[in-house]
Design an enzyme around this catalytic site. Sequence first.
Site, PDB file in Angstrom:
ATOM      1  N   LYS A   9       0.818  -1.215   0.000  1.00 53.62           N
ATOM      2  CA  LYS A   9       0.000   0.000   0.000  1.00 53.62           C
ATOM      3  C   LYS A   9       0.860   1.278   0.000  1.00 53.62           C
ATOM      4  O   LYS A   9       2.054   1.218   0.286  1.00 53.62           O
ATOM      5  CB  LYS A   9      -0.930  -0.030   1.221  1.00 53.62           C
ATOM      6  N   TYR A  49     -12.407  -1.812  -3.742  1.00 50.90           N
ATOM      7  CA  TYR A  49     -12.920  -2.024  -2.378  1.00 50.90           C
ATOM      8  C   TYR A  49     -14.453  -1.937  -2.318  1.00 50.90           C
ATOM      9  O   TYR A  49     -15.003  -1.626  -1.256  1.00 50.90           O
ATOM     10  CB  TYR A  49     -12.284  -1.020  -1.419  1.00 50.90           C
ATOM     11  N   PHE A  57     -15.453   3.578   6.919  1.00 50.53           N
ATOM     12  CA  PHE A  57     -14.082   3.937   6.534  1.00 50.53           C
ATOM     13  C   PHE A  57     -13.849   3.917   5.019  1.00 50.53           C
ATOM     14  O   PHE A  57     -12.738   4.160   4.547  1.00 50.53           O
ATOM     15  CB  PHE A  57     -13.064   3.024   7.234  1.00 50.53           C
ATOM     16  N   ARG A  85      -1.660 -14.381   4.588  1.00 45.42           N
ATOM     17  CA  ARG A  85      -2.381 -13.698   5.667  1.00 45.42           C
ATOM     18  C   ARG A  85      -1.641 -13.837   6.997  1.00 45.42           C
ATOM     19  O   ARG A  85      -1.662 -12.935   7.828  1.00 45.42           O
ATOM     20  CB  ARG A  85      -3.826 -14.195   5.738  1.00 45.42           C
ATOM     21  N   THR A  91      -5.264  -7.379  10.536  1.00 48.76           N
ATOM     22  CA  THR A  91      -5.595  -6.123   9.835  1.00 48.76           C
ATOM     23  C   THR A  91      -5.189  -4.904  10.666  1.00 48.76           C
ATOM     24  O   THR A  91      -4.598  -3.958  10.157  1.00 48.76           O
ATOM     25  CB  THR A  91      -7.120  -6.057   9.556  1.00 48.76           C
ATOM     26  N   ARG A 102       2.691  -6.401   9.154  1.00 47.87           N
ATOM     27  CA  ARG A 102       1.933  -5.270   9.719  1.00 47.87           C
ATOM     28  C   ARG A 102       2.469  -4.849  11.088  1.00 47.87           C
ATOM     29  O   ARG A 102       2.450  -3.666  11.421  1.00 47.87           O
ATOM     30  CB  ARG A 102       0.445  -5.618   9.770  1.00 47.87           C
ATOM     31  N   ASN A 112      -2.186   0.105   6.682  1.00 43.85           N
ATOM     32  CA  ASN A 112      -1.651  -1.136   7.254  1.00 43.85           C
ATOM     33  C   ASN A 112      -0.716  -1.901   6.305  1.00 43.85           C
ATOM     34  O   ASN A 112      -0.626  -3.111   6.347  1.00 43.85           O
ATOM     35  CB  ASN A 112      -2.802  -2.023   7.774  1.00 43.85           C
ATOM     36  N   HIS A 115      -2.103  -5.556   1.575  1.00 45.41           N
ATOM     37  CA  HIS A 115      -3.420  -6.207   1.418  1.00 45.41           C
ATOM     38  C   HIS A 115      -3.186  -7.612   0.898  1.00 45.41           C
ATOM     39  O   HIS A 115      -2.243  -7.827   0.124  1.00 45.41           O
ATOM     40  CB  HIS A 115      -4.286  -5.431   0.421  1.00 45.41           C
ATOM     41  N   GLU A 126      -9.671 -10.561  -7.527  1.00 44.88           N
ATOM     42  CA  GLU A 126      -8.706  -9.473  -7.317  1.00 44.88           C
ATOM     43  C   GLU A 126      -7.535  -9.555  -8.301  1.00 44.88           C
ATOM     44  O   GLU A 126      -7.043  -8.532  -8.761  1.00 44.88           O
ATOM     45  CB  GLU A 126      -8.202  -9.495  -5.873  1.00 44.88           C
TER      46      GLU A 126
END
Length: 141
Positions: A9, A49, A57, A85, A91, A102, A112, A115, A126
């Site tokens: 990100k 998203y 948010f 993950r 998250t 993270r 964070n 993704h 995705e």
Amino acid sequence: MERTLSIIKPDAVSKGVMGKIIDRFESEGIRIVAMKMIRLTKKEAQAFYAVHRDKPFYDSLTDFMSSGPIVVMVLEGENVIAKNREIMGATNPKDAKPGTIRYEFATDVEKNAVHGSDSPQTAMEEISFFFSKYELIGTER
Ligand code: CMP
């Protein structure tokens, strides 16, 4: 063999830690079969998203995701959706275990750092949001 979408990100790209994040994946034996650096428009971030469009948010998240360059990658490996993950951590970085991406690089629950797709179905959707099949190394033309 499984594939998943990973995004580094804008917060992590601007902190200059994309190499460190990519190294984490490679050190775990995960293969990168597609990768590019792009900047999303607000509209593209909203489309990506879309499942979160009713969340409080959503507007701030899509502002953030279109605020600077991101790196999108397709990761390949056995059980890579769950594995990614695990490597990313929770998250919310407050809940992320030491050693996770993270824990180390995220700022807060929104900024964070990374993704990762959460299921085989989302992974497929995705991946095709960002890549044509011709951009995936090892995929038959
Ligand atoms: P990601 O894995 O990209 O999926 C949805 C994103 O929404 C998530 O990471 C966070 O960046 C963001 N997000 C999730 N929960 C919150 C929250 N409570 N407040 C702000 N952003 C959030």
